[in-house]
Write an enzyme that holds these catalytic residues in place. Structure first.
Site, PDB file in Angstrom:
ATOM      1  N   HIS A  26       5.367   5.311  -2.839  1.00 44.02           N
ATOM      2  CA  HIS A  26       4.519   6.296  -3.528  1.00 44.02           C
ATOM      3  C   HIS A  26       3.052   6.120  -3.136  1.00 44.02           C
ATOM      4  CE1 HIS A  26       3.465   9.006  -6.910  1.00 44.02           C
ATOM      5  NE2 HIS A  26       2.363   8.266  -6.940  1.00 44.02           N
ATOM      6  N   GLU A  27       2.561   4.890  -3.245  1.00 45.22           N
ATOM      7  CA  GLU A  27       1.152   4.638  -2.921  1.00 45.22           C
ATOM      8  C   GLU A  27       0.886   4.788  -1.429  1.00 45.22           C
ATOM      9  OE1 GLU A  27      -0.968   4.542  -5.170  1.00 45.22           O
ATOM     10  OE2 GLU A  27       0.372   4.270  -6.876  1.00 45.22           O
ATOM     11  N   HIS A  30       0.019   8.396  -0.723  1.00 42.48           N
ATOM     12  CA  HIS A  30      -1.397   8.665  -0.998  1.00 42.48           C
ATOM     13  C   HIS A  30      -2.282   8.087   0.105  1.00 42.48           C
ATOM     14  CE1 HIS A  30      -0.651  10.337  -4.899  1.00 42.48           C
ATOM     15  NE2 HIS A  30      -0.254   9.213  -5.452  1.00 42.48           N
TER      16      HIS A  30
END
Length: 424
Positions: A26-27, A30
């Site tokens: 997820h990170e 980003h």
């Protein structure tokens, strides 16, 4: 009742690996899109709380934190520590060969080097004009500031960020994709995991061909064998596996005539349909399994879509009141189920990780403050208005949203404790 799935090293390791993978991906979504947009990423963190391990590569510090929940990508523009520079403040600066400021040193203990220029800050602009005016012995001098100059606080050095390196300095589109990339990465992870299952364990075929026949089941008792191809049932031609499932499911207790092909010859077989706990028909046979990369890719895409639709349906039931908060599971429940699935084998654990990844992606896309979906909603408002929402007002909304989420986590955690510990 104890938490049985947490009593082994294997279960604990599975929990740490699964949740670390979900957060990392997820990170990473980003992070990669932020880097692509030219945003200065100060930190990429896995976990929350105090830092246990750190190293710096390029402009970014990579850290592992104490609590294995969550993570963050700290982007330029979200740095209250850079507000320490004020007019009339004394400092020392280091210049490069071109006369540009490369280090702004605030700690007087580090002003001993004769190569430093000391003075009082008259004016500075570290975001757009990249300039610093110092007064030394009553004379003011204006210096250009290097776009990667370091602000030195005690023993800590922080790279300045011109506006074009900050998150807020990017276009609405660039900021949108930077935020959206986190949840999108979770959907991509789910697809990869489910496709991997297809590669490792095969993909159920929709061809009307029998796979494993369970010993003692209705199909085995009737003489059906793995590899038999079903041509018709009760005189009706069969072209897909799902057609067999549909006919068998609605015929519990009935005796049906299967026409099958085996070894190039056709045979007629009478099969008495069994009955499962839901009072639906069953013959205890699986579909044939296909092993091919392309089938695995198609299976990964189809299964990701099906799980997403199922979770969205469940979310809809939650918002319409069909499900109550007491039926939700929080971290305790999810940890417990992950440990249990780890005990059931790698195939089950990988599938569960894919479902959790989809859940994480969908949850973060909800238009709630403090979530990625909430930030996307503010970007939508900015696109419609033609100007951003006041950062202080947006920050307050996200703060209240975060407080609400923490309260929700406490409620569902209490539900988990009652369900798994305090009740038998």
């Amino acid at each position: 009742m104890p938490l049985p799935s947490l009593d082994s090293l294997e279960s604990i390791l599975a929990i740490v690996v699964v949740f670390s993978l979900l957060v990392l991906v997820h990170e990473l979504g980003h992070f990669l899109l932020a880097k692509r947009a030219g945003i200065l990423c100060r930190e990429f963190a896995l976990g929350m709380g105090p830092k246990l391990f750190r190293f710096k590569r390029g402009e970014t510090e990579y850290t592992i934190r104490a609590l294995p929940i969550g993570g963050l990508v700290r982007m330029a523009g979200e740095d209250p520590e850079l507000d320490v520079l004020k007019p009339r403040m004394e400092l020392a600066v280091q210049l490069d060969e071109a006369g540009r400021v490369t280090r702004l040193i605030l700690d007087p203990k580090q002003w001993n080097s004769p190569s430093l220029v000391r003075g009082t800050v008259v004016h500075y602009d570290l975001e757009q004009k990249l300039s610093l005016t110092l007064e030394t012995a009553g004379e003011q001098t204006r210096y250009a500031v290097h776009p990667q100059a370091q602000l030195v606080l005690a023993e800590q050095e922080i790279q300045i960020a011109p506006l074009n390196r900050q998150f807020r300095g990017k276009s609405v589109g660039q900021r949108f994709w930077t935020i959206f990339a986190g949840p999108a990465a979770n959907f991509l992870l789910a697809f990869v995991l489910l496709a991997l299952l297809g590669l490792l364990y095969g993909v159920p075929s929709n061809e009307p061909q029998l796979g494993e026949v369970r010993p003692g089941g209705p199909a085995a008792q009737a003489g059906l064998l793995e590899g038999d191809r079903v041509l018709s049932i009760e005189g009706r031609p069969v072209a897909r596996w799902q057609e067999i499932v549909d006919v068998v499911s609605r015929s519990p207790g009935e005796t049906l005539t299967f026409v099958i092909e085996r070894g190039g010859a056709q045979h007629s077989v009478e099969v008495t349909i069994g009955r499962n706990e839901q009072n639906r028909g069953q013959i205890m046979v699986y579909s044939a399994i296909t092993y091919s990369p392309w089938a695995a890719v198609k299976y990964g895409a189809a299964a990701t879509y099906e799980y997403t639709a199922l979770i969205l349906t469940s979310l809809g039931m939650l918002f319409t009141g069909t499900y109550g908060l007491e039926e939700l599971s929080g971290p305790v429940g999810i940890f417990k189920m992950t440990g249990e699935f780890a005990q059931q084998g790698l195939e089950i654990l990988i599938r569960w990780a894919a479902v959790l990844s989809i859940n994480l992606g969908l949850f973060n896309l909800l238009p709630l403050p403090a979530l990625d979906g909430g930030r996307l909603a503010f970007l939508g408002v900015e696109a419609l208005r033609g100007r951003p929402v006041d950062p202080q007002k947006e920050g307050m909304v996200h703060f209240l949203g975060f407080a609400f989420l923490m309260l929700l986590i406490l409620v569902v955690t209490w539900n988990d404790l009652q369900r798994f510990i305090f009740t038998g």
